[in-house]
Each structure stands twice: as structure tokens, then as C-alpha cells.
Design a protein around this motif. Structure first.
Motif, short mmCIF file in Angstrom:
data_model
loop_
_atom_site.label_atom_id
_atom_site.label_comp_id
_atom_site.label_asym_id
_atom_site.label_seq_id
_atom_site.Cartn_x
_atom_site.Cartn_y
_atom_site.Cartn_z
N VAL A 313 55.57 74.56 46.57
CA VAL A 313 55.78 76.00 46.64
C VAL A 313 57.21 76.28 46.20
CG1 VAL A 313 55.99 77.98 48.18
CG2 VAL A 313 54.08 76.40 48.45
N GLU A 314 57.36 77.18 45.26
CA GLU A 314 58.68 77.57 44.80
C GLU A 314 59.05 78.92 45.41
OE1 GLU A 314 60.82 75.95 43.13
OE2 GLU A 314 59.69 74.29 42.27
N ALA A 315 60.24 78.97 46.00
CA ALA A 315 60.74 80.23 46.55
C ALA A 315 61.18 81.12 45.39
CB ALA A 315 61.89 79.97 47.51
N PHE A 316 60.42 82.17 45.11
CA PHE A 316 60.63 82.96 43.91
C PHE A 316 62.03 83.57 43.84
CE2 PHE A 316 60.48 87.11 41.76
CZ PHE A 316 60.06 86.72 40.50
N TRP A 317 62.49 84.17 44.93
CA TRP A 317 63.74 84.94 44.86
C TRP A 317 64.97 84.06 44.74
CZ3 TRP A 317 62.84 89.47 43.29
CH2 TRP A 317 61.74 90.19 43.73
N VAL A 318 64.88 82.78 45.04
CA VAL A 318 66.06 81.90 44.93
C VAL A 318 65.89 80.88 43.80
CG1 VAL A 318 66.74 82.18 47.33
CG2 VAL A 318 65.15 80.35 46.72
N GLN A 319 64.97 81.11 42.89
CA GLN A 319 64.76 80.16 41.81
C GLN A 319 66.02 79.88 40.98
OE1 GLN A 319 61.40 81.37 39.45
NE2 GLN A 319 59.90 80.52 40.87
N PRO A 320 66.83 80.88 40.61
CA PRO A 320 68.05 80.56 39.86
C PRO A 320 68.98 79.61 40.62
CG PRO A 320 67.57 82.90 39.68
CD PRO A 320 66.65 82.35 40.71
N TRP A 321 69.08 79.76 41.91
CA TRP A 321 69.94 78.89 42.71
C TRP A 321 69.33 77.50 42.83
CZ3 TRP A 321 69.52 84.03 43.09
CH2 TRP A 321 70.70 84.77 43.16
N LEU A 322 68.02 77.41 42.98
CA LEU A 322 67.36 76.10 43.01
C LEU A 322 67.52 75.36 41.69
CD1 LEU A 322 64.02 77.06 44.84
CD2 LEU A 322 65.90 75.71 45.78
N ARG A 323 67.37 76.06 40.60
CA ARG A 323 67.51 75.42 39.29
C ARG A 323 68.93 74.99 39.03
NH1 ARG A 323 65.76 80.24 36.15
NH2 ARG A 323 66.78 79.12 34.44
N SER A 324 69.88 75.83 39.42
CA SER A 324 71.28 75.46 39.24
C SER A 324 71.65 74.26 40.09
CB SER A 324 72.18 76.65 39.58
OG SER A 324 73.54 76.32 39.44
N ALA A 340 69.54 91.49 42.54
CA ALA A 340 69.37 92.94 42.59
C ALA A 340 67.89 93.30 42.72
CB ALA A 340 69.98 93.59 41.36
N ALA A 341 67.03 92.58 42.00
CA ALA A 341 65.59 92.84 42.11
C ALA A 341 65.09 92.53 43.51
CB ALA A 341 64.84 92.01 41.08
N ALA A 342 65.61 91.48 44.13
CA ALA A 342 65.21 91.14 45.49
C ALA A 342 65.63 92.23 46.47
CB ALA A 342 65.82 89.80 45.90
N HIS A 343 66.83 92.78 46.29
CA HIS A 343 67.27 93.87 47.17
C HIS A 343 66.39 95.10 46.98
CE1 HIS A 343 70.47 91.43 48.45
NE2 HIS A 343 71.40 91.78 47.60
N LEU A 344 65.99 95.39 45.75
CA LEU A 344 65.10 96.52 45.51
C LEU A 344 63.73 96.29 46.14
CD1 LEU A 344 66.02 97.33 41.81
CD2 LEU A 344 66.31 98.88 43.75
N ASP A 345 63.25 95.06 46.10
CA ASP A 345 61.98 94.73 46.74
C ASP A 345 62.08 94.95 48.24
OD1 ASP A 345 59.25 93.54 46.47
OD2 ASP A 345 60.12 92.03 47.79
N SER A 346 63.16 94.45 48.85
CA SER A 346 63.36 94.64 50.29
C SER A 346 63.50 96.12 50.63
CB SER A 346 64.61 93.87 50.76
OG SER A 346 64.47 92.48 50.55
N ASP A 369 61.36 96.34 36.35
CA ASP A 369 62.12 96.46 35.10
C ASP A 369 63.23 95.42 35.04
OD1 ASP A 369 60.53 98.53 34.30
OD2 ASP A 369 61.94 100.12 34.86
N LEU A 370 63.92 95.20 36.16
CA LEU A 370 64.96 94.17 36.18
C LEU A 370 64.37 92.79 35.94
CD1 LEU A 370 67.28 95.28 39.14
CD2 LEU A 370 67.80 95.33 36.70
N LEU A 371 63.25 92.50 36.56
CA LEU A 371 62.64 91.18 36.40
C LEU A 371 62.11 90.97 34.99
CD1 LEU A 371 60.72 90.86 39.79
CD2 LEU A 371 62.81 89.66 39.10
N SER A 372 61.75 92.05 34.31
CA SER A 372 61.25 91.91 32.93
C SER A 372 62.38 91.84 31.92
CB SER A 372 60.32 93.07 32.60
OG SER A 372 61.03 94.30 32.60
N GLY A 373 63.64 91.90 32.37
CA GLY A 373 64.77 91.76 31.47
C GLY A 373 65.27 93.05 30.85
N ALA A 374 64.96 94.18 31.45
CA ALA A 374 65.42 95.46 30.89
C ALA A 374 66.95 95.49 30.83
CB ALA A 374 64.92 96.61 31.75
N PRO A 375 67.52 96.01 29.74
CA PRO A 375 68.99 96.05 29.63
C PRO A 375 69.60 97.01 30.64
CG PRO A 375 67.96 97.25 27.82
CD PRO A 375 66.85 96.57 28.55
#
Length: 514
Positions: A313-324, A340-346, A369-375
Motif C-alpha cells: 500500500v502506498e500512502a498517496f499524499w506522502v509519495q514525493p517524500w517516500l520517493r525522495s 497544497a492538494a492534500a490541504h485542499l482535500d482536508s 487541478d493541482l494534482l493534474s499539473g495545472a500551472p
């Protein structure tokens, strides 16, 4: 005239979908919410108003009983599908609509188990097809899967409604907010806290208990019966007095137990589980409450369900930190975008619990929109409007002030960091901290610098596989909820919004096993 076939075709055209998210299913839930909005399919908040049950995430054996209870509480016509990955969501929804519109499937589903042909839990690609049940429909309505009944704000207005939010898993009439009533009697569906009509969002459905709307127009799905008893407590071990000679009422509703309250009076005690599939609730988290009146006397938090040993199981909201942490190059821009997307979800879940669905929908769209890479230029004006409207809402602040106070010192003692510690205050302070963090991250969405996990916090605090931030947030719940009113309890949990996926993700489990 085939009236049954006509009704099934109408139901299948625009089904009400109940999302049941398990730990590890955050990405699937987000994909499902996006697709439901695109199709204009309403999200149901209770089993009683649902036509289609969509299980989002991996198959966790520990949660099968709760899912079966949720399924039993859904009236016919009904269908059940399972999407284990985001790519399976579209096929699962299409398959669910086909099952709903099939007279043969629905006749089989409504038949007693001994007469139903076919299989009961067959697998059909991305779906689970349930054509029979352990019991005849309506026989054991034991409470919607341990508290999976509707969201708190759906039935009683919102920041401008007549009542503060309450836990919609229990049909009560005196347990709204912390005893306050909104001043103007307007619901947020018709007017926002600043007196302006929502811009184009149809978020009706916040009237009485016969028309729970969720995040869209949920139509008239009848009364929400079967959601006041909240579970067959006779089957829950560890419920102090729920076995051992206690007499059950007809239909499985346990009799209340007398006990002394905090004022020395002897009052009935009601055992109420919240979760694991409550709407706008941390996925898979179960909190068992003992209530006297509308006051929480005792809190037991159960660990979230874990996957089998061979599952990941991968924790979706911390994936960048897990990968790093694993040595993969990750940019600061990618990490702050996910944060920022996680804060908007919460924030969206908190607003839904508080009964402000129009802003909850806006927060969800910005999150996607943030998760899809919107500028940055595409989302900045809308983010500014959202943060201004929510942050300046006097009514929302009035409804949430003084609830669930977590001082910075208390947070440090519990090992919590991130927004909960920086807010140094109540529910109001915590959602305003989310808004401040979003504004801070907005200019850095395209930052190409490499991510340093020691510098950049994950959404819920400094990331550590040895001590996930959500573990500390969950540890804060019992002392915060004890003594609180039931309505306030939902707001406290939503304002902390722990992520059970952090506790069951692959990296954390590997560290725990040594």
C-alpha cells in the motif's frame, strides 16, 4: 408496460454512488470523485440513498465484514463494484450501471439467499457482483457498517444553516454543534457566509433527513431509515457490557447501559462506532464512542486495517517524500503541489462536515487541478477567492471556535507537527493554517530545486517512516474527544484529518517489521 424495467433504466441513467474508501485507496477515491463530477453522478452520503456501492482501494480482509454490513443497508435496486486502482474506476462505474439496469440481476439480488441463483461474490474484472445476501433485504439493518451513515452537515444546513453540524450517523435532534444556532437561518446552498450566492454550484440536499444531498443533487431517495442504531453492538468485543448477559432490543439494537456521568448523575450510556466508512472520514479509521446524552464519555481508537503481508500500500499524499527518501530525485515543486492538494482535500472534507458543500466542491476541483499539473497562473485566482471566502467567514469561525483546542505544547508532547502544531489553537485555527500554508506554497509550484525531506514537511508534519505524522494525530483524538459533544467530535476529527494510509504504507510496515 414493463414498469420494473423502466424504473431500473431510470435508476441506472444517473445512479447515486456511495464511495467506500479503504486504506491505500486515496488515489482511487480521487479518480472516482473526478469522474463522478464529469458524469454528473451524485455522491451518496449514506447507504439508504445509494444505488451503487464503489469500493475504492485494495482488498483488505479485515474490512470485509464492515463492507458486507454497508451492502446490506443499501435498498434495492443496488449494485456493488470494486476498483483497486485508478485505472479501473471508469470500467467499474460502467459495469455498475449495467448491473443496476439489468432486471435479471436485480431480481436475483432481491431473492432470498436460498433461491438466488449464480454466485454471491463473483469477480467480474474490476467489479464485485453481489446477487444475494446473507439475509433477506431489510432483515438486519444493523447500522450502516459501523457508523457509515451520512456526513454531519448534510441534514442541518451549514455555516449559515439553522444548526451547527452534527454526526449524521445518529438521528438526534438536540446534538447540533456546541449548543449554538446560526444567526440568520440561511443555508449555504442559497447563500455563503458573506451573504453572496454561490457561483454556479448546485449543492442542494441539505434539508431534512429525508433528502440527504451529499455533494450534489441526490434526489428523493426516501427516509434514511436504518441509520439510527449504528451497528450490531452485540457483535463488537471490547464494548464493555455488550455481551455477558446484556439484553438486545428487537432488531439488534442494544439497550443503553446506566452509568455515572461527569456531574455524578446516572444516565444511559450509548455505544456508538464512527467509521470505518463514514463519509468525509479518514479511510478505514474506527473510533468507538461511549455517549451519555450528546457528550462523549469514553473514546477507543482502533488501528486501521492493514494489508496482507504480500500486498503493498502506498500512502498517496506522502509519495514525493517516500520517493525522495528512497533516493529518487524529486523537486520541491512536486512536493509542495502535493502538499497544497492534500490541504485542499482536508479542507473540503471539513467544509462538507460543517455543512458548506458549495465550497467543499470548489476545494475538490482546485485539488484535482493541482494534482493534474495545472500551472500556477491557472489556479492562483481561484485559490485566492477560496482562501478569502473561507478564511473570512465569520459564521464558520463562530461555529468552530473553542472546539478541539491543541496548543503547540500539547502537540509537541504528542509528537505532532505540521499544521496542527503551528495552528496552536482550535478547529478554526487549524483550517486557517491550511489556508495560510496553501498561500505560502502557491508561488513554489514550479520550483525545480531538489526536495530535502528534512526541510519540507509532508502534509501532516515532518515525514518519518519510524513515526508517521498521522500516528501522533490519531493519538491526540481520545483526549480531545472525551468531554466533547457528538457534533463537535466530527469537526475535531476533520480538522486534524489523520491519514491512516501513512500507518499501513509499505515503507512504514517494513520499518515496523525491522
Amino acid at each position: 408496460m414493463d414498469l420494473t424495467g423502466l424504473i431500473l433504466r431510470v435508476t441506472a441513467e444517473r445512479p447515486h454512488v456511495l464511495l467506500a474508501t479503504v486504506p491505500g485507496g486515496a488515489a482511487v477515491r480521487l479518480a472516482a470523485e473526478r469522474l463522478l463530477r464529469a458524469r454528473d453522478w451524485p455522491q451518496a452520503s449514506t447507504p439508504a440513498e445509494a444505488d451503487l456501492l464503489l469500493v475504492a482501494g485494495p482488498d483488505l480482509p479485515e474490512l470485509r465484514t464492515a463492507l458486507e454490513r454497508l451492502w446490506r443497508d443499501m435498498p434495492a435496486p443496488r449494485a456493488r463494484v470494486h476498483a483497486r486502482t485508478p485505472d479501473e474506476v471508469e470500467a467499474a462505474l460502467d459495469s455498475g450501471r449495467a448491473l443496476l439496469g439489468s432486471p435479471a440481476v436485480q431480481r436475483e439480488s432481491a431473492a432470498p439467499p436460498g433461491e438466488a441463483g449464480g454466485h454471491r461474490e463473483g469477480e467480474h474484472g474490476a467489479q464485485e457482483r453481489h446477487e444475494g445476501d446473507d439475509q433477506a433485504p431489510g432483515h438486519d439493518r444493523d447500522g450502516g457498517g459501523e457508523g457509515e451513515a451520512g456526513r454531519a452537515g448534510d441534514a442541518h444546513g451549514g455555516p449559515d444553516g439553522e444548526h451547527a453540524p452534527h454526526d449524521a450517523g445518529q438521528d438526534t435532534e438536540a446534538e447540533h454543534g456546541d449548543g449554538r444556532q446560526a444567526p440568520n437561518g440561511q443555508t449555504p446552498d442559497s447563500q455563503d457566509p458573506d451573504g453572496q450566492a454561490p457561483d454556479g454550484q448546485d449543492a442542494d440536499g441539505h434539508g431534512d433527513h429525508g433528502d440527504h444531498g451529499g455533494r450534489g443533487d441526490h434526489g428523493d431517495h426516501g427516509d434514511h431509515d436504518g441509520h439510527g442504531d449504528h451497528g450490531d453492538h452485540g457483535n463488537h468485543g471490547g464494548h464493555g457490557g455488550h455481551g455477558g448477559g446484556q439484553t438486545d432490543m428487537p432488531g439488534g439494537l442494544p439497550m443503553a447501559e446506566p452509568g455515572a456521568d461527569r456531574d455524578g448523575l446516572t444516565l444511559d450510556r450509548l455505544h456508538l462506532p464512527l467509521g470505518p466508512f463514514l463519509a468525509d472520514w479518514p479511510a478505514g479509521l474506527t473510533v468507538r464512542l461511549v455517549l451519555q446524552g450528546d457528550v462523549v464519555q469514553r473514546v477507543d481508537v482502533h488501528e486501521p486495517a492493514r494489508p496482507p503481508d504480500d500486498a503493498a500500500v502506498e500512502a498517496f499524499w506522502v509519495q514525493p517524500w517516500l520517493r525522495s527518501a528512497s533516493g529518487e530525485p524529486v523537486t520541491v515543486g512536486e512536493a509542495v503541489r502535493r502538499r497544497a492538494a492534500a490541504h485542499l482535500d482536508s479542507l473540503g472534507r471539513l467544509l462538507a462536515v460543517a455543512g458548506w458543500p458549495a465550497e467543499a466542491v470548489r476545494a475538490g476541483r482546485l485539488r484535482d487541478d493541482l494534482l493534474s499539473g495545472a500551472p500556477r497562473a491557472a489556479v492562483a485566482p481561484r485559490l485566492e477567492r477560496l482562501t478569502r471566502r473561507v478564511g473570512r467567514s465569520r459564521t464558520l469561525a463562530w461555529l468552530t471556535r473553542g472546539i478541539g483546542v491543541v496548543t503547540a505544547q500539547k502537540a509537541r508532547e504528542a509528537g505532532a507537527g505540521g499544521p496542527a502544531a503551528r495552528a496552536d489553537g482550535d478547529v478554526t485555527a487549524r483550517y486557517r493554517q491550511w489556508l495560510a500554508d496553501i498561500r505560502h506554497d502557491l508561488p513554489r509550484l514550479e520550483d525545480p530545486a531538489p526536495l530535502d525531506v528534512a526541510v519540507e514537511d509532508s502534509p501532516r508534519g515532518s515525514w518519518s517512516a519510524e513515526a508517521p505524522p498521522s500516528a501522533a494525530l490519531i493519538a491526540l483524538l481520545p483526549p480531545l474527544l472525551e468531554g466533547a459533544e457528538l457534533a463537535a467530535a466530527r469537526l475535531v476529527v476533520a480538522s486534524l484529518d489523520p491519514d491512516p494510509e501513512e500507518l499501513v504504507s509499505r515503507g512504514v510496515v517494513e520499518v515496523a517489521r525491522g
